[in-house]
Scaffold this motif. Structure first.
Motif, PDB file in Angstrom:
ATOM      1  N   ILE A   1       0.871  -1.172   0.000  1.00 40.91           N
ATOM      2  CA  ILE A   1       0.000   0.000   0.000  1.00 40.91           C
ATOM      3  C   ILE A   1       0.908   1.221   0.000  1.00 40.91           C
TER       4      ILE A   1
ATOM      5  N   LEU B   1      -4.344   7.113  -0.642  1.00 39.99           N
ATOM      6  CA  LEU B   1      -4.000   5.702  -0.714  1.00 39.99           C
ATOM      7  C   LEU B   1      -3.720   5.270  -2.140  1.00 39.99           C
TER       8      LEU B   1
ATOM      9  N   ALA C   1      -5.004  -1.706  -1.159  1.00 44.80           N
ATOM     10  CA  ALA C   1      -5.910  -0.672  -0.650  1.00 44.80           C
ATOM     11  C   ALA C   1      -7.195  -0.629  -1.477  1.00 44.80           C
TER      12      ALA C   1
ATOM     13  N   HIS D   1      -9.162  -3.879  -0.569  1.00 47.69           N
ATOM     14  CA  HIS D   1      -9.542  -3.970   0.836  1.00 47.69           C
ATOM     15  C   HIS D   1     -10.557  -2.902   1.215  1.00 47.69           C
TER      16      HIS D   1
ATOM     17  N   GLU E   1     -11.285   1.632   1.337  1.00 42.86           N
ATOM     18  CA  GLU E   1     -10.649   2.768   1.992  1.00 42.86           C
ATOM     19  C   GLU E   1     -10.851   2.765   3.494  1.00 42.86           C
TER      20      GLU E   1
ATOM     21  N   THR F   1      -8.833   0.017   5.137  1.00 45.91           N
ATOM     22  CA  THR F   1      -7.400   0.284   5.019  1.00 45.91           C
ATOM     23  C   THR F   1      -6.967   1.360   6.007  1.00 45.91           C
ATOM     24  N   ARG F   2      -7.799   2.408   6.152  1.00 42.92           N
ATOM     25  CA  ARG F   2      -7.436   3.474   7.090  1.00 42.92           C
ATOM     26  C   ARG F   2      -7.477   2.965   8.536  1.00 42.92           C
TER      27      ARG F   2
END
Length: 612
Positions: free
Chosen positions: A368, A375, A380, A383, A385, A388-389
């Motif tokens: 990533i 991103l 990313a 998966h 946003e 991922t965050r």
């Protein structure tokens, strides 16, 4: 006046101006200025400049000298002109105006020059090691080695240890690396072995009632060369202690190692940092094996690297990234390796890491990217946003930090993550070369499951005391049993393994039984030790930090051969002495040995003759 020297080549100073002196050494460099000839004369201690003019009584002798010739010079010490003073030499304020010169030995054509630090092929350096050892860098490394060994001896003595010498000719061991075997002349068909380590002997010294033993011990192992391991032989600071716990062992050896590294931290070597290096504070960190494999992907972590690996498999349970979701559902792991401040790195940095992982035999490294919080990268995207965050927040990363991922079975994924951590740290310049970071890796598993043999076997050291002793062996899952085993690591280099020993026969028999060995196997293969334990053995433990590796770290050298006097090459050949070499038919006959040829004509093996 002495026949060869009144002073060595590092001794003279402006205070000796006007004195008549004599020095001897090798012609390091010669500079012909027409009416003047200058020689840098070198011995073990340093360099002194010699000068003569065309009218001088020894001009013709000095003018005809070749590099590395040995010469004795007599003359008067004179002060150099202010503009000619060399501040980089201890003798840089003076020179000797020669009045007499005796050539002790004229050098012929050199296979490699001594002056300068140009690199030369390893085979030339090893074949002419006596020339290589004249070079400043290597000469200094070997002197450092001698000083380190002296310091170790003094520090061990001050800690109450006594130095003993254990046998060099001993019995072959079924454990560990391959032995070097020595045929017996008086016992046809039988062989001694050179010791891989004094392990059994030092334990027997404890059984014999000696309390604190140490030795600068030569060890012999028939194994392949690596950057941090010499083929054939190496030296270690071998020590053992009676009536001690693991803490006692650590408390005894930590001041020795810390003191030696502090003493030589400012050594002005050729490579690496030059002085001002810091040594990690006492007591050294203790990191359980499983924690080390998780956070660093290695059981010999380089703590100068600030990157920590994270276990992030739970983020991918039922996630939109099907590959990782499937891996986690199958009971395997996903490890995340931060790549700090890589916003300015091109996509090539990330794809190169992926290509590197594939070249190493792995499936690859997912990644990533982040740039000011934006991103990027396929993981990313798949998966999502928000998810991922959440992962990035849990890892504590900033808006410009990238992430690499290693996924699969736990051990291979951990090792890949560890190798990636090391590579990222080096590529991003995160390694602090001015530090020596020590740590202990503790709590090694006593056993592991051998997938090939389909059985439980020892994972590290079969002679270690299991934590929990007999109760653990009888009542716990073998794969959950930890041992009093430990490794000492510095800057990612394992200096040694050690353990609190299993000194009780009944516990030893049980431990070997779990690994599939019978009591008869133990009695046969380890008769000397097990029999000794049956007549009263104290609790004992120790370790054996590698001297070659310590000097390599202190010298800032990337390869252990740079701190060994006469090393072999990677094929375990001594190119200078021509070893290994054929022996005469007479010698073989005395040893009751005949040679047979298998395969290629140059491949021979030694076999003992059949009886009769």
């Amino acid at each position: 006046m002495h026949a060869y020297r009144t002073h060595n080549c590092a001794a003279l100073r402006p205070e000796q101006v006007g004195e008549e002196v004599r020095v001897s050494g090798w012609v390091h460099k010669k500079r012909d200025h027409g009416d003047l000839v200058f020689i840098d004369l070198r011995d073990h201690y340093g360099i002194t400049q010699i000068v003569t003019d065309v009218s001088g009584p020894v001009f013709k002798v000095i003018e005809g000298l070749k590099s590395e010739s040995v010469v004795t010079i007599t003359g008067k010490v004179t002060a150099r002109a202010p503009e000619a003073v060399n501040p980089n030499l201890p003798t840089g304020g003076i020179e000797i105006r020669a009045t007499a010169a005796t050539v002790q030995s004229m050098a012929g054509e050199l296979p490699m020059p001594v002056a300068g630090e140009a690199e030369y092929p390893e085979d030339i350096r090893l074949r002419y090691r006596y020339l290589d050892l004249r070079r400043e860098r290597l000469h200094a490394n070997i002197m450092l080695r001698s000083q380190v060994i002296t310091s170790l001896r003094n520090r061990m003595n001050s800690q109450g240890f006594t130095e003993f010498q254990t046998p060099i000719l001993t019995a072959s061991s079924p454990e560990g690396a391959r032995d070097y075997l020595v045929p017996s002349r008086v016992h046809p068909g039988k062989f001694y072995a050179l010791p891989q380590a004094p392990q059994m002997f030092k334990q027997l010294l404890m059984v014999a009632g000696f309390d604190r033993y140490f030795q600068i011990a030569p060890c012999f192992r028939d194994e392949d060369a690596r950057a941090d391991r010499s083929p054939g032989e190496f030296y270690q600071l071998d020590f053992e202690m009676s009536f001690v716990t693991q803490d006692d062992v650590f408390n005894a050896i930590e001041p020795v190692l810390h003191g030696v590294f502090e003493e030589f931290a400012d050594w002005q070597g050729h490579s690496g940092a030059k002085g001002g290096r810091q040594v990690s504070a006492l007591p050294f960190k203790r990191i359980p094996y499983r924690e080390s494999m998780l956070k660093y992907g290695s059981d010999k972590p380089d703590l100068r690297n600030p990157i920590l690996i994270h276990d992030v498999g739970h983020h991918f349970v039922d996630s939109g990234f099907g590959l990782f979701a499937g891996i986690v559902a199958g009971g395997d792991v996903v490890r995340a390796i931060p790549a700090p401040n890589t916003a300015d790195k091109s996509r090539k940095f990330f794809t190169d890491m992926n290509d590197w992982a594939r070249a190493e035999g792995h499936a690859g490294l997912g990644y990533i990217t982040q740039k000011n919080g934006e991103l990027g990268g396929p993981i990313a995207k798949n998966h999502g946003e928000e998810a991922t965050r959440k992962l990035i927040a849990e890892m504590g990363l900033g808006p410009n930090d990238g992430i690499f991922f290693a996924a699969g079975k736990e051990l291979p994924a951990s090792k890949l993550a560890g190798a990636a951590r090391a590579r990222i740290g080096a590529d991003l310049g995160l390694i602090d070369e001015n530090r020596f970071e020590f740590c202990w890796i503790v709590d090694f598993p006593m056993f592991e499951y051998d997938e090939d043999a389909k059985k439980v076997d020892f994972s590290h050291n079969p002679f270690s005391m299991p934590q929990g002793e007999m109760d653990a062996l009888e009542n716990k899952d073998p794969l959950d049993i930890l041992a009093y085993q430990y490794d000492i690591v510095c800057n990612g280099v394992e200096l040694s393994s050690g353990a609190i020993r299993n000194h009780r026969p009944e516990i030893m028999y049980k431990a070997f039984e779990i690994a599939g060995y019978t009591q008869s196997d133990v009695d046969t293969n380890f008769a000397g030790m097990i029999n000794a334990f049956k007549v009263g053995a104290p609790p004992h433990g120790g370790s054996a930090p590698g001297i070659d590796r310590m000097v390599m770290l202190l010298a800032g050298e990337p390869n252990i051969r740079e701190v060994v006097l006469f090393p072999m090459n990677q094929k375990a050949e001594d190119l200078m002495m021509g070893a290994p070499s054929p022996v005469s038919a007479k010698q073989l006959k005395e040893l009751n040995i005949r040679l047979t040829v298998d395969g290629p004509k140059d491949a021979t093996k030694v076999v003992a003759p059949s009886a009769g």
